[in-house]
Design a protein around this motif. Sequence first.
Motif, PDB file in Angstrom:
ATOM      1  N   ALA A  13       0.852  -1.184   0.000  1.00  0.00           N
ATOM      2  CA  ALA A  13       0.000   0.000   0.000  1.00  0.00           C
ATOM      3  C   ALA A  13       0.886   1.232   0.000  1.00  0.00           C
ATOM      4  CB  ALA A  13      -0.898  -0.006   1.233  1.00  0.00           C
ATOM      5  N   GLN A  14       0.628   2.116  -0.932  1.00  0.00           N
ATOM      6  CA  GLN A  14       1.440   3.327  -1.029  1.00  0.00           C
ATOM      7  C   GLN A  14       0.517   4.495  -1.334  1.00  0.00           C
ATOM      8  OE1 GLN A  14       4.684   4.129  -0.621  1.00  0.00           O
ATOM      9  NE2 GLN A  14       4.365   6.212  -1.348  1.00  0.00           N
ATOM     10  N   GLN A  72      -3.846   9.740   1.001  1.00  0.00           N
ATOM     11  CA  GLN A  72      -3.055  10.187   2.147  1.00  0.00           C
ATOM     12  C   GLN A  72      -2.437   8.986   2.845  1.00  0.00           C
ATOM     13  OE1 GLN A  72      -5.654  12.580   4.595  1.00  0.00           O
ATOM     14  NE2 GLN A  72      -5.024  14.376   3.448  1.00  0.00           N
ATOM     15  N   TRP A  73      -1.412   9.267   3.650  1.00  0.00           N
ATOM     16  CA  TRP A  73      -0.702   8.147   4.270  1.00  0.00           C
ATOM     17  C   TRP A  73      -1.594   7.357   5.214  1.00  0.00           C
ATOM     18  CZ3 TRP A  73      -0.275   7.484   9.480  1.00  0.00           C
ATOM     19  CH2 TRP A  73      -0.452   8.602  10.300  1.00  0.00           C
ATOM     20  N   ASN A  74      -2.496   8.069   5.914  1.00  0.00           N
ATOM     21  CA  ASN A  74      -3.309   7.328   6.877  1.00  0.00           C
ATOM     22  C   ASN A  74      -4.416   6.519   6.212  1.00  0.00           C
ATOM     23  OD1 ASN A  74      -3.958  10.046   6.445  1.00  0.00           O
ATOM     24  ND2 ASN A  74      -5.518   9.957   7.999  1.00  0.00           N
ATOM     25  N   ASP A  75      -4.911   7.002   5.062  1.00  0.00           N
ATOM     26  CA  ASP A  75      -5.855   6.175   4.296  1.00  0.00           C
ATOM     27  C   ASP A  75      -5.137   4.940   3.759  1.00  0.00           C
ATOM     28  OD1 ASP A  75      -7.904   7.996   4.676  1.00  0.00           O
ATOM     29  OD2 ASP A  75      -7.266   9.181   2.950  1.00  0.00           O
ATOM     30  N   THR A  76      -3.867   5.138   3.438  1.00  0.00           N
ATOM     31  CA  THR A  76      -3.060   4.026   2.955  1.00  0.00           C
ATOM     32  C   THR A  76      -2.874   2.985   4.058  1.00  0.00           C
ATOM     33  OG1 THR A  76      -1.910   5.659   1.618  1.00  0.00           O
ATOM     34  CG2 THR A  76      -0.914   3.490   1.769  1.00  0.00           C
ATOM     35  N   LEU A  87       1.031  -4.888   3.278  1.00  0.00           N
ATOM     36  CA  LEU A  87       1.966  -4.078   4.060  1.00  0.00           C
ATOM     37  C   LEU A  87       2.076  -2.662   3.543  1.00  0.00           C
ATOM     38  CD1 LEU A  87       4.865  -3.653   2.337  1.00  0.00           C
ATOM     39  CD2 LEU A  87       5.014  -6.086   2.776  1.00  0.00           C
ATOM     40  N   GLN A  88       2.660  -1.827   4.385  1.00  0.00           N
ATOM     41  CA  GLN A  88       2.981  -0.461   3.999  1.00  0.00           C
ATOM     42  C   GLN A  88       4.393  -0.158   4.474  1.00  0.00           C
ATOM     43  OE1 GLN A  88       0.587   2.564   5.885  1.00  0.00           O
ATOM     44  NE2 GLN A  88       1.337   4.190   4.542  1.00  0.00           N
ATOM     45  N   ILE A  89       5.171   0.488   3.618  1.00  0.00           N
ATOM     46  CA  ILE A  89       6.496   0.952   4.042  1.00  0.00           C
ATOM     47  C   ILE A  89       6.361   2.437   4.292  1.00  0.00           C
ATOM     48  CG2 ILE A  89       8.944   1.135   3.484  1.00  0.00           C
ATOM     49  CD1 ILE A  89       8.595  -1.028   1.424  1.00  0.00           C
ATOM     50  N   HIS A  90       6.444   2.831   5.552  1.00  0.00           N
ATOM     51  CA  HIS A  90       6.227   4.236   5.856  1.00  0.00           C
ATOM     52  C   HIS A  90       6.790   4.516   7.236  1.00  0.00           C
ATOM     53  CE1 HIS A  90       4.319   8.062   5.212  1.00  0.00           C
ATOM     54  NE2 HIS A  90       3.657   7.986   6.340  1.00  0.00           N
ATOM     55  N   GLY A  91       6.690   5.753   7.670  1.00  0.00           N
ATOM     56  CA  GLY A  91       7.165   6.117   8.998  1.00  0.00           C
ATOM     57  C   GLY A  91       6.439   5.325  10.067  1.00  0.00           C
ATOM     58  N   ASP A  92       7.133   5.072  11.186  1.00  0.00           N
ATOM     59  CA  ASP A  92       6.536   4.204  12.204  1.00  0.00           C
ATOM     60  C   ASP A  92       5.378   4.864  12.946  1.00  0.00           C
ATOM     61  OD1 ASP A  92       7.985   6.032  13.577  1.00  0.00           O
ATOM     62  OD2 ASP A  92       9.288   4.609  14.594  1.00  0.00           O
ATOM     63  N   TRP A  93       5.080   6.154  12.629  1.00  0.00           N
ATOM     64  CA  TRP A  93       3.911   6.789  13.253  1.00  0.00           C
ATOM     65  C   TRP A  93       2.612   6.147  12.785  1.00  0.00           C
ATOM     66  CZ3 TRP A  93       7.668   9.632  10.579  1.00  0.00           C
ATOM     67  CH2 TRP A  93       7.421   9.830   9.232  1.00  0.00           C
ATOM     68  N   MET A  94       2.672   5.292  11.747  1.00  0.00           N
ATOM     69  CA  MET A  94       1.443   4.625  11.310  1.00  0.00           C
ATOM     70  C   MET A  94       0.911   3.685  12.395  1.00  0.00           C
ATOM     71  SD  MET A  94       2.931   2.218   8.266  1.00  0.00           S
ATOM     72  CE  MET A  94       4.619   1.671   8.338  1.00  0.00           C
ATOM     73  N   LYS A  95       1.765   3.362  13.359  1.00  0.00           N
ATOM     74  CA  LYS A  95       1.296   2.530  14.467  1.00  0.00           C
ATOM     75  C   LYS A  95       0.107   3.172  15.173  1.00  0.00           C
ATOM     76  CE  LYS A  95       3.969   1.971  18.093  1.00  0.00           C
ATOM     77  NZ  LYS A  95       5.255   1.590  18.672  1.00  0.00           N
ATOM     78  N   GLY A  96       0.123   4.511  15.241  1.00  0.00           N
ATOM     79  CA  GLY A  96      -0.978   5.233  15.878  1.00  0.00           C
ATOM     80  C   GLY A  96      -2.316   4.904  15.243  1.00  0.00           C
ATOM     81  N   GLU A  97      -2.340   4.777  13.910  1.00  0.00           N
ATOM     82  CA  GLU A  97      -3.576   4.446  13.200  1.00  0.00           C
ATOM     83  C   GLU A  97      -4.051   3.043  13.562  1.00  0.00           C
ATOM     84  OE1 GLU A  97      -5.626   5.978  10.838  1.00  0.00           O
ATOM     85  OE2 GLU A  97      -4.612   7.898  11.124  1.00  0.00           O
ATOM     86  N   PHE A  98      -3.111   2.118  13.645  1.00  0.00           N
ATOM     87  CA  PHE A  98      -3.467   0.742  14.010  1.00  0.00           C
ATOM     88  C   PHE A  98      -4.088   0.723  15.405  1.00  0.00           C
ATOM     89  CE2 PHE A  98      -0.425  -0.298  10.664  1.00  0.00           C
ATOM     90  CZ  PHE A  98      -1.004  -1.397  10.071  1.00  0.00           C
ATOM     91  N   LEU A  99      -3.433   1.412  16.333  1.00  0.00           N
ATOM     92  CA  LEU A  99      -3.913   1.411  17.707  1.00  0.00           C
ATOM     93  C   LEU A  99      -5.266   2.100  17.806  1.00  0.00           C
ATOM     94  CD1 LEU A  99      -0.567   2.151  19.602  1.00  0.00           C
ATOM     95  CD2 LEU A  99      -1.660  -0.061  19.195  1.00  0.00           C
ATOM     96  N   ALA A 100      -5.441   3.192  17.026  1.00  0.00           N
ATOM     97  CA  ALA A 100      -6.724   3.898  17.050  1.00  0.00           C
ATOM     98  C   ALA A 100      -7.850   3.000  16.539  1.00  0.00           C
ATOM     99  CB  ALA A 100      -6.644   5.170  16.226  1.00  0.00           C
ATOM    100  N   ALA A 101      -7.505   2.047  15.675  1.00  0.00           N
ATOM    101  CA  ALA A 101      -8.506   1.128  15.124  1.00  0.00           C
ATOM    102  C   ALA A 101      -8.603  -0.141  15.967  1.00  0.00           C
ATOM    103  CB  ALA A 101      -8.157   0.781  13.683  1.00  0.00           C
TER     104      ALA A 101
END
Lengths: 415, 304
Positions: free
Chosen positions: A184-185, A249-253, A264-278
């Motif tokens: 996912a990009q 956008q990165w968070n939709d990705t 998978l997604q290759i991106h900054g590790d701040w994407m963890k926040g989205e996982f936790l929020a979900a």
Amino acid sequence: MMKWKALGLAAALLAGTVLGGTASADEVVVYHTWSKPSEIAALGVLRDAWGKDGHQWKDLSIAHDSGANVSLMNMITGGNPPAIFMNSDPGIYRDLTKQGLGVPLTKLFDSIGATKNFPPAVLKNITVDGEIMKAPATVHIDGMIYYNKHVAEATGVDPKSWKSLDDLFADFDKVKAKGYIPIAQGGDQFQKAYLLQAVIASEEGPDIYNRFYGEKPDKSVIDTPEMRTALKRFRQIQQHTDPGSPNRQWNDTTNLVITGKALLQIHGDWMKGEFLAANQKLGTDFDCINIPGTKAVVVTVDAWGFLNTNNADTAKAQEDFAKLDVDPKINAAFVLKKGASPVRTDVDTSNLDACNKLVLETLKDPNKQVSNPFNTADADWYRTIWEQADKYWSDPNRTEDDFVKAMQDAYDQIF
Amino acid sequence: MTAISSNAGTSAPSAVKARRRPLIRPSRVVIFVFLLMAAAFFAVPLYVVIVTSFKTMDQIRLGQIFSLPSPWTTEAWSYAWTQACSGMNCNGVRVGFVNSLYILAPSLVLTISLSIVTGYGLALWNVKWANGFLFVLFICAFVPFQIIMYPLIKIAGGLHIYGTTFGIAVIHSVLSLPFLTLIFRNYFRGLPPQIIAAAMIDSGSFWRIFFEIVLPMSGNIMVVVLILMITGIWNDFLVGLTFGAQDTQPMTVVLNNITVTTTGAKNYAVDMASALLTALPPLVIYFVLGKFFVQGITAGAIKG
């Protein structure tokens, strides 16, 4: 008639001066760009600890993350600047130092034993022209892989077994065959640029990376076989993306991975926040790895800066703030709430999650880390790289030659 | 804008009917298709915004942006109004709403009271250098705010109004003064000169003529200016961002703080609800004063 006008003007000016209040003396203005629940929770940790030292946090938030921080400079010009601000752009600190407003932190951090415990990439990020000017708040890795474990199981893929990008691409056919998006990009310029950074660092190592992204880049690196290989890799990733990738956008990705549409997604590790929020669980629903076979990871550091106000109370408040910010306990609590990794290698890791530990483990090796140019390099230079990376990615007809040529021209213009 | 276009849309077909032409004609179909497309162009995104604001995040994650919410929830709305965080102040967009009102009120009073007098003076009295002055005003009306931002910040800092709601109001007034003076001046030029001449012969003073004759005749243009100013100031982002400080940010800046994320998770329902709440006040003004707005414009047009 003249009388009336003069009177009106005087009244307006008078009203202005009477109403023109500023923050009271014991409050210290803290300016940042954060507003999200995880970010607020993290700031709360710092505010409460600082409050115990008797300092009052006067919050000012402007979500406006431009490279040259216009708002900060406006506030300085208007005579109402914040004493503490969040900013990572080295240019800002050079400007402040030039105006006599900079507050160096080298002595302070040396005296409390923080300097020797910063990983090299962090130290490099916070140092401007030989002095530590920023107090590091968090560490982020720009290119980590976060993947959906359920999709991995369904397609019979084990990301943890990958040793190189080739292994990863080899498995993608299986993923595609089952109808999932392998990678996912998103479409933002910064997402592609961060990906290119991560690819160059992980595939070609710190030397090539630093020659290209460093404070004073080396022109000869642009046209090297290594750079061309990295670009080919970048293109290869692009060919595995789905048609919805542009303009996303990165968070939709990230959401594609969360909802199990993509592996998978290759991106900054701040994407963890989205996982936790979900409400996703690390280890059960999703997991993280470094880019397979990585030679170096790109480190981004969010950092605080201080403005010299020639006021002893404020200076004390700033010093306490900087100390707490890099305190091993406070910092660990801060980054845990924020969803980032600590800025010191000697923090208490008992509360940190597996992804944090992976980051800290990686950062123990001083030869495996490089800095995000956003924190260290010339703004014109990295903006050009961003632009060219975007162009190259978006247009399959563009070749490595086009990229090389464009960057060489840009180099001559900028330096 | 909306009022004008919808008016134009309805009047065209009725004019056709009056001439008793056949109901369905190709040109009519084309017009209808075009109008439908134009309407959809604005309505579809609005639909998505409204629908999304009533969904839960779980539903939004499914990615079906056109589907109706099930179940409907107003959680995002109340969260946006009372709890959304702008920085560490988690009191929702209502903080910005109040600030925007504090900015709006003084700047309306300041701008209109100043520009109506200058417009009146320039239009109906013999002012030395009036033409030169008008030319300068005309030029000023076209100077973009961005290029005079730096000196304005310096001046505001010197007057100690930088970072206050009143300061933002003053800057708004200063910026819209040239344009509004031109509008008022042109409107007053259209007043019957005989009335003013008669008033002067009756030895009316500058202010008496203004308050007793000119002001009562400027209702229409007032509505036009009011709507222009209210929408302009309410929707402004840059002035509020540049001259605002910790407690004085207008609603648009607060909205920006709530919606823009760098490395934090995003809640689209709250973003949409906040955006709608922020857009509401000027919309209400349009609905209430829209009729007068068109009257005001046409009145000026016929006289001019």
